[in-house]
Design a protein around this motif. Structure first.
Motif, PDB file in Angstrom:
ATOM      1  N   VAL A  53       0.841  -1.200   0.000  1.00  0.00           N
ATOM      2  CA  VAL A  53       0.000   0.000   0.000  1.00  0.00           C
ATOM      3  C   VAL A  53       0.877   1.251   0.000  1.00  0.00           C
ATOM      4  O   VAL A  53       0.623   2.208  -0.758  1.00  0.00           O
ATOM      5  CB  VAL A  53      -0.952  -0.011   1.207  1.00  0.00           C
ATOM      6  N   ARG A  54       1.926   1.267   0.828  1.00  0.00           N
ATOM      7  CA  ARG A  54       2.824   2.435   0.869  1.00  0.00           C
ATOM      8  C   ARG A  54       3.483   2.666  -0.487  1.00  0.00           C
ATOM      9  O   ARG A  54       3.627   3.811  -0.936  1.00  0.00           O
ATOM     10  CB  ARG A  54       3.895   2.246   1.948  1.00  0.00           C
ATOM     11  N   LYS A  58       3.339   5.832  -2.909  1.00  0.00           N
ATOM     12  CA  LYS A  58       4.597   6.457  -3.344  1.00  0.00           C
ATOM     13  C   LYS A  58       4.607   6.723  -4.841  1.00  0.00           C
ATOM     14  O   LYS A  58       5.088   7.768  -5.298  1.00  0.00           O
ATOM     15  CB  LYS A  58       5.769   5.554  -2.951  1.00  0.00           C
ATOM     16  N   HIS A  59       4.063   5.779  -5.615  1.00  0.00           N
ATOM     17  CA  HIS A  59       4.086   5.911  -7.075  1.00  0.00           C
ATOM     18  C   HIS A  59       2.812   6.529  -7.636  1.00  0.00           C
ATOM     19  O   HIS A  59       2.612   6.537  -8.859  1.00  0.00           O
ATOM     20  CB  HIS A  59       4.350   4.547  -7.706  1.00  0.00           C
ATOM     21  N   LEU A  62      -2.315   5.163  -5.372  1.00  0.00           N
ATOM     22  CA  LEU A  62      -3.283   5.366  -4.288  1.00  0.00           C
ATOM     23  C   LEU A  62      -2.987   6.707  -3.632  1.00  0.00           C
ATOM     24  O   LEU A  62      -1.863   7.202  -3.694  1.00  0.00           O
ATOM     25  CB  LEU A  62      -3.180   4.259  -3.225  1.00  0.00           C
ATOM     26  N   GLN A  63      -4.002   7.250  -2.969  1.00  0.00           N
ATOM     27  CA  GLN A  63      -3.797   8.452  -2.175  1.00  0.00           C
ATOM     28  C   GLN A  63      -4.659   8.380  -0.921  1.00  0.00           C
ATOM     29  O   GLN A  63      -5.651   7.644  -0.880  1.00  0.00           O
ATOM     30  CB  GLN A  63      -4.131   9.712  -2.976  1.00  0.00           C
ATOM     31  N   VAL A  64      -4.258   9.116   0.084  1.00  0.00           N
ATOM     32  CA  VAL A  64      -5.002   9.114   1.346  1.00  0.00           C
ATOM     33  C   VAL A  64      -6.332   9.833   1.140  1.00  0.00           C
ATOM     34  O   VAL A  64      -6.375  10.951   0.615  1.00  0.00           O
ATOM     35  CB  VAL A  64      -4.194   9.801   2.458  1.00  0.00           C
ATOM     36  N   ALA A  65      -7.413   9.175   1.539  1.00  0.00           N
ATOM     37  CA  ALA A  65      -8.748   9.771   1.441  1.00  0.00           C
ATOM     38  C   ALA A  65      -9.199  10.331   2.779  1.00  0.00           C
ATOM     39  O   ALA A  65      -9.887  11.343   2.838  1.00  0.00           O
ATOM     40  CB  ALA A  65      -9.755   8.730   0.950  1.00  0.00           C
ATOM     41  N   ASP A  66      -8.762   9.640   3.872  1.00  0.00           N
ATOM     42  CA  ASP A  66      -9.208  10.074   5.194  1.00  0.00           C
ATOM     43  C   ASP A  66      -8.363   9.369   6.246  1.00  0.00           C
ATOM     44  O   ASP A  66      -7.815   8.284   5.995  1.00  0.00           O
ATOM     45  CB  ASP A  66     -10.694   9.741   5.385  1.00  0.00           C
ATOM     46  N   GLY A  85      -3.759   5.131 -10.823  1.00  0.00           N
ATOM     47  CA  GLY A  85      -3.969   3.772 -10.332  1.00  0.00           C
ATOM     48  C   GLY A  85      -4.959   3.005 -11.183  1.00  0.00           C
ATOM     49  O   GLY A  85      -4.771   1.813 -11.460  1.00  0.00           O
ATOM     50  N   ARG A  86      -6.025   3.674 -11.604  1.00  0.00           N
ATOM     51  CA  ARG A  86      -7.003   3.021 -12.488  1.00  0.00           C
ATOM     52  C   ARG A  86      -6.358   2.641 -13.816  1.00  0.00           C
ATOM     53  O   ARG A  86      -6.572   1.544 -14.332  1.00  0.00           O
ATOM     54  CB  ARG A  86      -8.187   3.961 -12.737  1.00  0.00           C
TER      55      ARG A  86
END
Length: 214
Positions: A53-54, A58-59, A62-66, A85-86
């Motif tokens: 996940v990290r 990093k690439h 994904l990104q933090v949503a909450d 990501g998609r």
């Protein structure tokens, strides 16, 4: 030729395919993947989930949503998939479906050094494998028939493939066992001679040497 992925662990593929539905935290990702039996479809090392996940973050996949905390529980970070990501998920699935890639199943590794066993022991072990394989195939066929009543075929297609592969292996094993039983397997006499004398016959030694230098 397969692309070199920024995050090439197949667990990353599983994570992206889960988070594409909605944002979630890693514990929830793992729970859903386990409930769907994803470890039967690909090799998954659950201990590396947070690292994967990290790396996806990093690439930019994904990104933090909450970020939230419930009482004294550890803080939980919820992640969402990004447009990158998609795109990575779609491209990766396209590659896996369309492009044959070298695979190294353990059974093939064993077959590649099969001569180390005698023909008689080989036949006994292959019969044992065939019996176990056919029991597992019956169980899978029963499960697939049961699930087909409620689950769309789209979500069972990997089980259909697995069933076809098992049926093909069973048919091949029965043919090989038949050749070992009736003596029609080529070079069976040389194979037996090797195990009777403890020395590799010259014809086989020449082939082995030739193969090592080609």
């Amino acid at each position: 030729m397969a692309k070199r992925r920024k995050v090439g662990n197949l667990l990353a593929l599983a994570v992206l395919s889960t988070v594409v539905q909605r944002p979630m935290h890693p514990y929830e990702m793992a729970s859903l993947l386990r409930s769907r039996g994803k470890e039967d479809d690909m090799e998954i090392k659950w201990g590396s989930l947070y690292t994967v996940v990290r790396n996806l973050v990093k690439h930019g996949f994904l990104q933090v949503a909450d970020t939230a905390r419930e009482g004294a529980r550890p803080e939980r970070t919820v992640y969402r998939i990004t447009d990158a990501g998609r795109a990575e998920l779609v491209d990766w699935v396209r590659e896996l479906v369309s492009t044959p890639q070298p695979e190294h199943p353990k059974f093939k590794a064993g077959l590649s050094v099969l001569a180390i066993l005698s023909p008689e022991e080989t036949a006994a072990l292959l019969r044992h494998r065939l019996e176990a394989l056919e029991r597992a195939t019956v169980a899978l066929r029963t499960s697939l028939a049961r699930d087909a009543a409620d689950v769309p075929r789209l979500f069972l297609i990997e089980d259909e493939y697995e069933l076809a592969v098992r049926d093909a292996e069973s048919a091949w094993l029965r043919t090989l066992l038949g050749e070992l039983a009736d003596g029609t397997f080529p070079d069976l006499a040389l194979w037996r001679q090797w195990h009777a004398t403890g020395e590799m016959p010259g014809e086989l030694a020449d082939l082995a040497e030739r193969g090592s230098t080609d």
